[in-house]
Scaffold this motif. Structure first.
Motif, PDB file in Angstrom:
ATOM      1  N   GLU A  21       1.114  -1.364  -0.191  1.00  0.00           N
ATOM      2  CA  GLU A  21      -0.135   0.180   0.184  1.00  0.00           C
ATOM      3  C   GLU A  21       1.520   1.108   0.579  1.00  0.00           C
ATOM      4  O   GLU A  21       0.665   2.364  -0.710  1.00  0.00           O
ATOM      5  N   MET A  22       2.180   1.277   0.440  1.00  0.00           N
ATOM      6  CA  MET A  22       3.230   2.620   1.001  1.00  0.00           C
ATOM      7  C   MET A  22       3.617   2.189  -0.847  1.00  0.00           C
ATOM      8  O   MET A  22       3.987   3.880  -1.014  1.00  0.00           O
ATOM      9  N   ASP A  23       3.575   1.868  -1.464  1.00  0.00           N
ATOM     10  CA  ASP A  23       3.438   1.814  -3.158  1.00  0.00           C
ATOM     11  C   ASP A  23       2.829   2.280  -3.588  1.00  0.00           C
ATOM     12  O   ASP A  23       2.690   1.733  -4.932  1.00  0.00           O
ATOM     13  N   ALA A  24       1.371   2.183  -3.502  1.00  0.00           N
ATOM     14  CA  ALA A  24       0.679   2.479  -4.103  1.00  0.00           C
ATOM     15  C   ALA A  24       0.179   1.167  -5.049  1.00  0.00           C
ATOM     16  O   ALA A  24      -0.424   1.169  -6.237  1.00  0.00           O
ATOM     17  N   ARG A 139       7.938   6.966  -8.172  1.00  0.00           N
ATOM     18  CA  ARG A 139       6.611   7.293  -7.553  1.00  0.00           C
ATOM     19  C   ARG A 139       6.918   8.401  -8.109  1.00  0.00           C
ATOM     20  O   ARG A 139       6.213   9.273  -6.657  1.00  0.00           O
ATOM     21  N   THR A 151      -1.137  10.610  -4.225  1.00  0.00           N
ATOM     22  CA  THR A 151      -1.687  10.697  -3.394  1.00  0.00           C
ATOM     23  C   THR A 151      -1.347   9.146  -4.002  1.00  0.00           C
ATOM     24  O   THR A 151      -1.587   9.324  -5.518  1.00  0.00           O
ATOM     25  N   ARG A 152      -1.257   8.250  -3.070  1.00  0.00           N
ATOM     26  CA  ARG A 152      -1.447   6.848  -3.959  1.00  0.00           C
ATOM     27  C   ARG A 152      -2.237   6.755  -4.688  1.00  0.00           C
ATOM     28  O   ARG A 152      -1.817   5.905  -5.691  1.00  0.00           O
ATOM     29  N   LYS A 153      -3.678   6.648  -4.360  1.00  0.00           N
ATOM     30  CA  LYS A 153      -4.440   6.579  -5.229  1.00  0.00           C
ATOM     31  C   LYS A 153      -4.759   7.312  -6.440  1.00  0.00           C
ATOM     32  O   LYS A 153      -4.924   6.601  -7.554  1.00  0.00           O
ATOM     33  N   SER A 156      -2.086   5.422  -8.994  1.00  0.00           N
ATOM     34  CA  SER A 156      -2.077   4.776  -9.292  1.00  0.00           C
ATOM     35  C   SER A 156      -2.921   5.025 -10.688  1.00  0.00           C
ATOM     36  O   SER A 156      -2.912   3.505 -11.702  1.00  0.00           O
TER      37      SER A 156
END
Length: 218
Positions: A21-24, A139, A151-153, A156
């Motif tokens: 999750e930390m890396d999306a 990233r 943000t991660r999301k 993605s």
């Protein structure tokens, strides 16, 4: 990218999921082989992180079943056995890669991203389109040379749109790839995330809404 974690050690599975999750990287967890085969049937995963020694259907048999589908997800086999003959056996079962426990999370992330990149072999590792540049490994996102904090999301979702090469990506596909199995299919999350992405990327707007179909970068 969406990953299925097949691991019966609950603590390890939760730790892997938190790191992804930390890396999306979106992920789901199952604890046995039968649940793994069912999950792959109902969800579209890019990579299956498969522990070899799991309850139910053995990891070897799960690997064989996944390898038999040419359009199925890549398989990264995870096991405590680190001997050369064990690695060879795992690869001969059809696994795309092999990682022995204990492992370092940066190596796991790098291997997952490498496997996912093979699924999109026609695309370069760094994705660029209409002035937007996305580096999956660092990233980092820039737009017309300007750094964009996501943000991660958001990262993605943008990666999915860029990998589509101008093609339309449905809201359902975005929800399935960028979130996990607990996401509400009736949520407005995708719409809100797209709106935020448009604002952060600025003018000229490159994310197009295709009525009744989804979104595209054009």
């Amino acid at each position: 990218m969406r990953v299925l974690i097949v691991e019966d050690e609950e603590f390890l599975a939760d730790a892997i999921r938190a790191r992804l999750e930390m890396d999306a990287i979106a992920s789901d967890i199952v604890g046995d082989g039968d649940a793994a085969l069912f999950a792959v049937e109902v969800n579209d995963y890019d990579v299956v992180l498969l522990d070899r020694d799991i309850p139910g259907t053995h990891g070897d048999d799960v690997c064989r079943a996944l390898a038999a589908d040419p359009e199925g997800p890549a398989v990264l086999m995870l096991t405590a056995a680190g001997r050369l003959d064990d690695k060879i056996a795992g690869l001969e079962l059809g696994a795309d890669d092999y990682l022995a426990k204990p492992f370092e999370f940066p190596e796991l992330i790098a291997r997952l991203r490498a496997l996912n990149r093979r699924q999109f072999s026609t695309h370069p590792p760094v994705l660029e389109r209409h002035g937007v540049r996305l580096d999956p490994f660092r990233r980092e996102v820039t737009c017309q040379g300007r750094y964009v904090a996501l943000t991660r999301k958001e990262f993605s979702v943008l990666e999915l749109l860029l990998r589509a090469g101008g093609g339309v990506v449905s809201a359902e596909t975005i929800l399935e790839k960028a979130w996990d199995e607990n996401a509400n299919p009736f949520t407005q999350t995708v719409k809100v995330t797209i709106s935020t992405l448009r604002r952060k990327l600025g003018d000229p707007g490159i994310i197009t809404t295709v009525s009744g179909a989804g979104y595209a970068i054009r």
